[in-house]
Scaffold this motif. Structure first.
Motif, PDB file in Angstrom:
ATOM      1  N   MET A   1       0.834  -1.170   0.000  1.00 12.57           N
ATOM      2  CA  MET A   1       0.000   0.000   0.000  1.00 12.57           C
ATOM      3  C   MET A   1       0.889   1.247   0.000  1.00 12.57           C
ATOM      4  SD  MET A   1      -2.975   0.878   2.688  1.00 12.57           S
ATOM      5  CE  MET A   1      -2.768   2.348   3.603  1.00 12.57           C
ATOM      6  N   SER A   2       0.595   2.182  -0.871  1.00  8.98           N
ATOM      7  CA  SER A   2       1.393   3.395  -0.924  1.00  8.98           C
ATOM      8  C   SER A   2       0.890   4.397   0.111  1.00  8.98           C
ATOM      9  CB  SER A   2       1.335   4.008  -2.317  1.00  8.98           C
ATOM     10  OG  SER A   2       0.022   4.434  -2.599  1.00  8.98           O
ATOM     11  N   ASP A   3       1.784   5.276   0.518  1.00  7.94           N
ATOM     12  CA  ASP A   3       1.413   6.307   1.484  1.00  7.94           C
ATOM     13  C   ASP A   3       0.507   7.335   0.822  1.00  7.94           C
ATOM     14  OD1 ASP A   3       2.914   5.097   3.399  1.00  7.94           O
ATOM     15  OD2 ASP A   3       4.611   6.460   3.247  1.00  7.94           O
ATOM     16  N   ARG A   4      -0.511   7.752   1.534  1.00  4.61           N
ATOM     17  CA  ARG A   4      -1.407   8.806   1.073  1.00  4.61           C
ATOM     18  C   ARG A   4      -1.020  10.082   1.780  1.00  4.61           C
ATOM     19  NH1 ARG A   4      -6.720   7.259   2.867  1.00  4.61           N
ATOM     20  NH2 ARG A   4      -7.394   9.140   1.796  1.00  4.61           N
ATOM     21  N   ALA A   5      -1.154  11.217   1.088  1.00  3.31           N
ATOM     22  CA  ALA A   5      -0.743  12.485   1.675  1.00  3.31           C
ATOM     23  C   ALA A   5      -1.793  13.557   1.431  1.00  3.31           C
ATOM     24  CB  ALA A   5       0.589  12.930   1.087  1.00  3.31           C
ATOM     25  N   ALA A   6      -1.835  14.494   2.371  1.00  3.67           N
ATOM     26  CA  ALA A   6      -2.650  15.700   2.235  1.00  3.67           C
ATOM     27  C   ALA A   6      -1.704  16.881   2.388  1.00  3.67           C
ATOM     28  CB  ALA A   6      -3.724  15.755   3.312  1.00  3.67           C
ATOM     29  N   TYR A   7      -1.939  17.916   1.606  1.00  2.41           N
ATOM     30  CA  TYR A   7      -1.098  19.107   1.648  1.00  2.41           C
ATOM     31  C   TYR A   7      -1.895  20.266   2.231  1.00  2.41           C
ATOM     32  CZ  TYR A   7       2.180  16.594  -1.296  1.00  2.41           C
ATOM     33  OH  TYR A   7       3.064  15.684  -1.781  1.00  2.41           O
ATOM     34  N   PHE A   8      -1.278  20.986   3.153  1.00  6.18           N
ATOM     35  CA  PHE A   8      -1.890  22.138   3.790  1.00  6.18           C
ATOM     36  C   PHE A   8      -1.080  23.375   3.409  1.00  6.18           C
ATOM     37  CE2 PHE A   8      -3.137  18.490   6.154  1.00  6.18           C
ATOM     38  CZ  PHE A   8      -4.406  18.762   6.647  1.00  6.18           C
ATOM     39  N   PHE A   9      -1.770  24.414   2.963  1.00  9.13           N
ATOM     40  CA  PHE A   9      -1.112  25.632   2.513  1.00  9.13           C
ATOM     41  C   PHE A   9      -1.550  26.816   3.351  1.00  9.13           C
ATOM     42  CE2 PHE A   9      -1.236  22.732  -0.993  1.00  9.13           C
ATOM     43  CZ  PHE A   9       0.009  22.867  -1.576  1.00  9.13           C
ATOM     44  N   LYS A  10      -0.581  27.667   3.674  1.00  4.50           N
ATOM     45  CA  LYS A  10      -0.868  28.896   4.396  1.00  4.50           C
ATOM     46  C   LYS A  10       0.136  29.941   3.930  1.00  4.50           C
ATOM     47  CE  LYS A  10      -1.864  30.637   8.974  1.00  4.50           C
ATOM     48  NZ  LYS A  10      -1.996  30.272  10.380  1.00  4.50           N
ATOM     49  N   ALA A  11      -0.393  30.969   3.245  1.00  2.00           N
ATOM     50  CA  ALA A  11       0.451  32.015   2.649  1.00  2.00           C
ATOM     51  C   ALA A  11       1.487  31.364   1.736  1.00  2.00           C
ATOM     52  CB  ALA A  11       1.060  32.886   3.724  1.00  2.00           C
ATOM     53  N   ASP A  12       2.777  31.559   1.993  1.00  2.00           N
ATOM     54  CA  ASP A  12       3.799  31.008   1.098  1.00  2.00           C
ATOM     55  C   ASP A  12       4.438  29.742   1.653  1.00  2.00           C
ATOM     56  OD1 ASP A  12       5.199  32.196   3.164  1.00  2.00           O
ATOM     57  OD2 ASP A  12       6.707  33.102   1.853  1.00  2.00           O
ATOM     58  N   ARG A  13       3.762  29.099   2.597  1.00  2.00           N
ATOM     59  CA  ARG A  13       4.304  27.887   3.206  1.00  2.00           C
ATOM     60  C   ARG A  13       3.313  26.730   3.079  1.00  2.00           C
ATOM     61  NH1 ARG A  13       8.514  28.934   6.467  1.00  2.00           N
ATOM     62  NH2 ARG A  13       8.024  27.410   8.055  1.00  2.00           N
ATOM     63  N   TYR A  14       3.820  25.521   3.232  1.00  2.00           N
ATOM     64  CA  TYR A  14       2.963  24.339   3.188  1.00  2.00           C
ATOM     65  C   TYR A  14       3.560  23.255   4.057  1.00  2.00           C
ATOM     66  CZ  TYR A  14       6.056  21.355   0.421  1.00  2.00           C
ATOM     67  OH  TYR A  14       7.100  20.559   0.024  1.00  2.00           O
ATOM     68  N   LEU A  15       2.734  22.273   4.355  1.00  2.00           N
ATOM     69  CA  LEU A  15       3.246  21.052   4.960  1.00  2.00           C
ATOM     70  C   LEU A  15       2.539  19.872   4.311  1.00  2.00           C
ATOM     71  CD1 LEU A  15       1.074  19.695   7.141  1.00  2.00           C
ATOM     72  CD2 LEU A  15       1.826  21.615   8.526  1.00  2.00           C
ATOM     73  N   ARG A  16       3.212  18.733   4.368  1.00  2.00           N
ATOM     74  CA  ARG A  16       2.629  17.495   3.839  1.00  2.00           C
ATOM     75  C   ARG A  16       2.347  16.581   5.022  1.00  2.00           C
ATOM     76  NH1 ARG A  16       6.277  14.234  -0.085  1.00  2.00           N
ATOM     77  NH2 ARG A  16       7.211  13.557   1.871  1.00  2.00           N
ATOM     78  N   TYR A  17       1.091  16.164   5.089  1.00  2.00           N
ATOM     79  CA  TYR A  17       0.639  15.274   6.156  1.00  2.00           C
ATOM     80  C   TYR A  17       0.487  13.879   5.573  1.00  2.00           C
ATOM     81  CZ  TYR A  17      -2.404  13.233   9.680  1.00  2.00           C
ATOM     82  OH  TYR A  17      -2.953  12.414  10.626  1.00  2.00           O
TER      83      TYR A  17
END
Length: 55
Positions: A1-17
């Motif tokens: 099973m491959s990892d699933r990811a969600a991306y969160f954006f705020k202004a000019d930054r992001y994180l990958r969950y």
């Protein structure tokens, strides 16, 4: 099973969950740091990005 990811954006930054592991595996960091090929006007102040996976 491959990892699933969600991306969160705020202004000019992001994180990958990582949904599979329930962890943040990237960021928060500047969008332009990992996606330098984006046009300059899309490297900050984004409102939303969606990757719709219908698999």
């Amino acid at each position: 099973m491959s990892d699933r990811a969600a991306y969160f954006f705020k202004a000019d930054r992001y994180l990958r969950y990582n949904i599979t592991n329930d962890t943040v595996d990237v960021g928060p960091t500047e969008i332009s740091h990992n996606w330098p090929a984006l046009p300059t006007e899309f490297q900050n102040d984004l409102d939303t990005v969606v990757d719709w996976d219908e698999a």
